[in-house]
Design a protein around this motif. Sequence first.
Motif, PDB file in Angstrom:
ATOM      1  N   GLN A 262       1.011  -7.634  -2.324  1.00 56.14           N
ATOM      2  CA  GLN A 262       1.597  -6.158  -2.956  1.00 56.14           C
ATOM      3  C   GLN A 262       2.746  -6.033  -3.212  1.00 56.14           C
ATOM      4  O   GLN A 262       3.141  -5.340  -1.581  1.00 56.14           O
ATOM      5  CB  GLN A 262       0.105  -5.580  -1.580  1.00 56.14           C
ATOM      6  CG  GLN A 262      -0.659  -4.195  -1.927  1.00 56.14           C
ATOM      7  CD  GLN A 262      -1.155  -3.627  -1.036  1.00 56.14           C
ATOM      8  OE1 GLN A 262      -1.736  -4.287  -1.299  1.00 56.14           O
ATOM      9  NE2 GLN A 262      -0.813  -2.605   0.117  1.00 56.14           N
ATOM     10  N   ILE A 263       2.792  -4.935  -3.628  1.00 52.58           N
ATOM     11  CA  ILE A 263       3.943  -4.597  -4.408  1.00 52.58           C
ATOM     12  C   ILE A 263       4.355  -2.842  -3.703  1.00 52.58           C
ATOM     13  O   ILE A 263       3.574  -2.387  -3.995  1.00 52.58           O
ATOM     14  CB  ILE A 263       4.999  -4.668  -4.572  1.00 52.58           C
ATOM     15  CG1 ILE A 263       5.242  -6.420  -5.142  1.00 52.58           C
ATOM     16  CG2 ILE A 263       6.885  -4.475  -4.995  1.00 52.58           C
ATOM     17  CD1 ILE A 263       5.580  -7.299  -4.724  1.00 52.58           C
ATOM     18  N   ASN A 264       4.975  -2.043  -3.018  1.00 50.80           N
ATOM     19  CA  ASN A 264       5.297  -0.813  -2.583  1.00 50.80           C
ATOM     20  C   ASN A 264       6.244  -0.421  -2.467  1.00 50.80           C
ATOM     21  O   ASN A 264       7.313  -1.621  -2.234  1.00 50.80           O
ATOM     22  CB  ASN A 264       4.403  -0.692  -1.022  1.00 50.80           C
ATOM     23  CG  ASN A 264       3.480  -0.939  -0.765  1.00 50.80           C
ATOM     24  OD1 ASN A 264       2.613  -1.719  -0.546  1.00 50.80           O
ATOM     25  ND2 ASN A 264       2.368   0.277  -0.819  1.00 50.80           N
ATOM     26  N   VAL A 265       6.800   0.451  -2.870  1.00 55.52           N
ATOM     27  CA  VAL A 265       8.038   1.387  -3.503  1.00 55.52           C
ATOM     28  C   VAL A 265       7.673   3.110  -3.227  1.00 55.52           C
ATOM     29  O   VAL A 265       7.237   3.617  -4.012  1.00 55.52           O
ATOM     30  CB  VAL A 265       8.159   0.915  -5.199  1.00 55.52           C
ATOM     31  CG1 VAL A 265       9.686   1.966  -5.117  1.00 55.52           C
ATOM     32  CG2 VAL A 265       8.281  -0.663  -5.705  1.00 55.52           C
ATOM     33  N   PRO A 266       7.692   3.144  -2.157  1.00 53.56           N
ATOM     34  CA  PRO A 266       7.631   4.940  -2.297  1.00 53.56           C
ATOM     35  C   PRO A 266       8.529   5.922  -2.268  1.00 53.56           C
ATOM     36  O   PRO A 266       8.358   6.486  -3.229  1.00 53.56           O
ATOM     37  CB  PRO A 266       7.458   5.249  -0.548  1.00 53.56           C
ATOM     38  CG  PRO A 266       7.723   2.952   0.086  1.00 53.56           C
ATOM     39  CD  PRO A 266       7.992   2.665  -1.080  1.00 53.56           C
ATOM     40  N   GLU A 272       2.110   1.560  -5.663  1.00 50.11           N
ATOM     41  CA  GLU A 272       1.575   0.420  -4.982  1.00 50.11           C
ATOM     42  C   GLU A 272       1.059  -0.095  -6.198  1.00 50.11           C
ATOM     43  O   GLU A 272       0.055   0.234  -6.924  1.00 50.11           O
ATOM     44  CB  GLU A 272       0.410   1.015  -3.822  1.00 50.11           C
ATOM     45  CG  GLU A 272      -0.496   0.271  -3.185  1.00 50.11           C
ATOM     46  CD  GLU A 272      -1.048   0.591  -2.363  1.00 50.11           C
ATOM     47  OE1 GLU A 272      -2.360   0.516  -2.513  1.00 50.11           O
ATOM     48  OE2 GLU A 272      -0.626   1.467  -0.888  1.00 50.11           O
ATOM     49  N   PHE A 273       1.381  -1.917  -6.110  1.00 47.39           N
ATOM     50  CA  PHE A 273       1.405  -2.465  -7.266  1.00 47.39           C
ATOM     51  C   PHE A 273       0.109  -3.754  -6.653  1.00 47.39           C
ATOM     52  O   PHE A 273       1.498  -4.889  -5.412  1.00 47.39           O
ATOM     53  CB  PHE A 273       2.487  -3.254  -7.871  1.00 47.39           C
ATOM     54  CG  PHE A 273       1.828  -3.817  -8.815  1.00 47.39           C
ATOM     55  CD1 PHE A 273       0.805  -3.519  -9.862  1.00 47.39           C
ATOM     56  CD2 PHE A 273       2.712  -4.836  -9.465  1.00 47.39           C
ATOM     57  CE1 PHE A 273      -0.029  -4.729 -10.948  1.00 47.39           C
ATOM     58  CE2 PHE A 273       2.223  -5.885 -10.528  1.00 47.39           C
ATOM     59  CZ  PHE A 273       1.535  -5.627 -11.264  1.00 47.39           C
ATOM     60  N   ILE A 404      12.492  -5.986   1.623  1.00 42.73           N
ATOM     61  CA  ILE A 404      13.010  -6.341   0.174  1.00 42.73           C
ATOM     62  C   ILE A 404      14.693  -6.559   0.155  1.00 42.73           C
ATOM     63  O   ILE A 404      15.322  -7.065   0.699  1.00 42.73           O
ATOM     64  CB  ILE A 404      12.624  -6.813  -0.902  1.00 42.73           C
ATOM     65  CG1 ILE A 404      10.767  -7.656  -1.203  1.00 42.73           C
ATOM     66  CG2 ILE A 404      13.380  -7.586  -1.135  1.00 42.73           C
ATOM     67  CD1 ILE A 404      10.863  -9.410   0.046  1.00 42.73           C
ATOM     68  N   LEU A 405      15.101  -5.072   0.330  1.00 43.55           N
ATOM     69  CA  LEU A 405      15.631  -4.775  -0.144  1.00 43.55           C
ATOM     70  C   LEU A 405      17.090  -4.530   1.487  1.00 43.55           C
ATOM     71  O   LEU A 405      17.394  -4.635   1.171  1.00 43.55           O
ATOM     72  CB  LEU A 405      16.107  -2.508  -0.655  1.00 43.55           C
ATOM     73  CG  LEU A 405      15.581  -3.640  -2.070  1.00 43.55           C
ATOM     74  CD1 LEU A 405      15.822  -1.319  -2.628  1.00 43.55           C
ATOM     75  CD2 LEU A 405      16.631  -4.208  -2.938  1.00 43.55           C
ATOM     76  N   VAL A 414      12.225   0.766   0.948  1.00 41.25           N
ATOM     77  CA  VAL A 414      12.250   1.540  -0.832  1.00 41.25           C
ATOM     78  C   VAL A 414      11.209   0.223  -1.444  1.00 41.25           C
ATOM     79  O   VAL A 414      11.364   0.770  -2.639  1.00 41.25           O
ATOM     80  CB  VAL A 414      13.760   0.809  -0.866  1.00 41.25           C
ATOM     81  CG1 VAL A 414      13.832   1.589  -2.175  1.00 41.25           C
ATOM     82  CG2 VAL A 414      14.388   2.019  -0.508  1.00 41.25           C
ATOM     83  N   LEU A 415      11.647  -1.093  -1.033  1.00 42.11           N
ATOM     84  CA  LEU A 415      10.704  -1.704  -1.673  1.00 42.11           C
ATOM     85  C   LEU A 415      10.134  -3.445  -0.797  1.00 42.11           C
ATOM     86  O   LEU A 415      10.977  -4.342  -0.215  1.00 42.11           O
ATOM     87  CB  LEU A 415      11.937  -3.073  -2.913  1.00 42.11           C
ATOM     88  CG  LEU A 415      11.394  -4.634  -3.760  1.00 42.11           C
ATOM     89  CD1 LEU A 415      10.606  -3.605  -3.903  1.00 42.11           C
ATOM     90  CD2 LEU A 415      12.224  -4.474  -4.682  1.00 42.11           C
ATOM     91  N   THR A 416       9.191  -3.673  -0.514  1.00 43.05           N
ATOM     92  CA  THR A 416       8.220  -4.017   0.269  1.00 43.05           C
ATOM     93  C   THR A 416       6.977  -4.419   0.011  1.00 43.05           C
ATOM     94  O   THR A 416       6.403  -4.754  -1.240  1.00 43.05           O
ATOM     95  CB  THR A 416       7.730  -3.538   1.612  1.00 43.05           C
ATOM     96  OG1 THR A 416       6.562  -2.398   1.275  1.00 43.05           O
ATOM     97  CG2 THR A 416       8.949  -2.445   2.084  1.00 43.05           C
ATOM     98  N   THR A 417       6.987  -6.203   0.313  1.00 44.12           N
ATOM     99  CA  THR A 417       5.945  -6.996  -0.325  1.00 44.12           C
ATOM    100  C   THR A 417       4.471  -7.453   0.922  1.00 44.12           C
ATOM    101  O   THR A 417       5.460  -8.049   2.158  1.00 44.12           O
ATOM    102  CB  THR A 417       6.515  -8.302  -0.652  1.00 44.12           C
ATOM    103  OG1 THR A 417       4.395  -9.181  -1.777  1.00 44.12           O
ATOM    104  CG2 THR A 417       7.652  -9.042  -0.541  1.00 44.12           C
ATOM    105  N   THR A 418       3.440  -7.219   0.703  1.00 35.36           N
ATOM    106  CA  THR A 418       2.486  -8.276   2.423  1.00 35.36           C
ATOM    107  C   THR A 418       1.710  -8.799   0.897  1.00 35.36           C
ATOM    108  O   THR A 418       1.226  -8.848  -0.050  1.00 35.36           O
ATOM    109  CB  THR A 418       1.593  -6.922   2.403  1.00 35.36           C
ATOM    110  OG1 THR A 418       2.155  -5.198   2.205  1.00 35.36           O
ATOM    111  CG2 THR A 418       0.499  -7.550   3.271  1.00 35.36           C
TER     112      THR A 418
END
Length: 433
Positions: A262-266, A272-273, A404-405, A414-418
């Motif tokens: 699950q990718i989040n880019v606030p 939310e992808f 990630i960043l 800014v860019l996270t993955t779960t």
Amino acid sequence: MISRKSAKSLLLGAVSILALGSVAHAADVVEPVVETAGFNWSGLYVGFGVGAGANVHKLSSDFLPGVSFNGIGGEGVYGELTVGYDYMVAPRFLIGGLLDAHVGNIETSLDVAGFDASVKETYGFDAGLRAGYLFTPNTLGYVLGGYSWQKYKFDTNAGFDLDWDQSGYFVGAGVETAINSNWTIKTEYRYTQFSTNDDLLSEFGAPDGALNLDTSRHTFQVAANYRFGAQNGGVASFEAPTYNWTGFYIGGAGGAGASVHQINVPPLGDLEFNGIGGEGVFGELNAGYDHDFGSWVAGVMVDARYSGMTTELEVPGGSVNLDTDYGFDVLGRVGLKVNESTLAYVLGGYSWQHFDLNASSPIGDLIDWGSSGFSVGGGLEAAVTNNVTVGLEYRYSQFAEKDILEEFGGPSDVLTTTPSFHTVRIGAKYKFN
């Protein structure tokens, strides 16, 4: 997210089916079971089940040779109805046919700046054959395969949608065990590969091959079958092993599965992808201890694995991979003896996984990290000798969010993955006396 809640819903369904085994077999666990003739595996059956799994969509184009992305991942749960027929061709071997229909919500979702979109598996069916071997008169191990058809739907809240269907093949394996004179329960894994869809954008005026979609799926189900006439007796009359579940054991397993990130880019409209998908196989070693309380068994185990599950972006001259390579689990489990040689169980506990984002030479490794999380699941395990068991097990695993960043010296959040996993393993254990 819907997908995380769906996995919990699956576990509730699985526990309900295991409860059916508990009630139906309550009389049997008071007195020792005598493994003699009495269950007839030949004949017609009907069944129902619940399952969970994940799919991976590989995207490519005839107009961009050498470029592909494997993949776009989705996850969810489903329900299934089955009708089938088995025939014993020898005292320990059977063959059969089956037809089942399923409805589910294995889904990829995108939510950004008020725009929602999803690709969902809605309904489908499988038709196939299976071949089985009786570990005991009451417990069957089997492989299966055949034809699969699936309906997909692309939905948005922007006034346009799309639906299509794909056909392909499935292969798999399972364990099924009798819990009384007519009912059996089973755990089953299927890998499904669908044929290429190359005209997905044709209704928008795009030529065939503008977007090619190749979809694969990994699913696991817990199901109950009612067998007509099974109480009339059959050919399953050989001796079953005497098995005491108390003791230390070591074992090994091979498995397969899929991951979904699950990718989040606030900053990008709270994007939310769910998600970026990967798939592959793995090997595992384990050790543990069980204690037999009569009709119930409880224990603890530790395992370590090396995995080939990966997400891959291919471009001319190289590739970028997100690998799920090695990890371990510390788990507890509790199970019901559905008969004296077969255990139905649920498990859960701590999991740790290493991830590696890398590119082809000369770039090499970009970032790697370890992440803690949890796993829950269940399975069926059957004794084949006085010291050896075999089993089929499913696990849903979820790991902590990774920024990630931040690893590259950039700003936080800014860019996270779960990540989450859906994995199935077929294993064997040796218990020390």
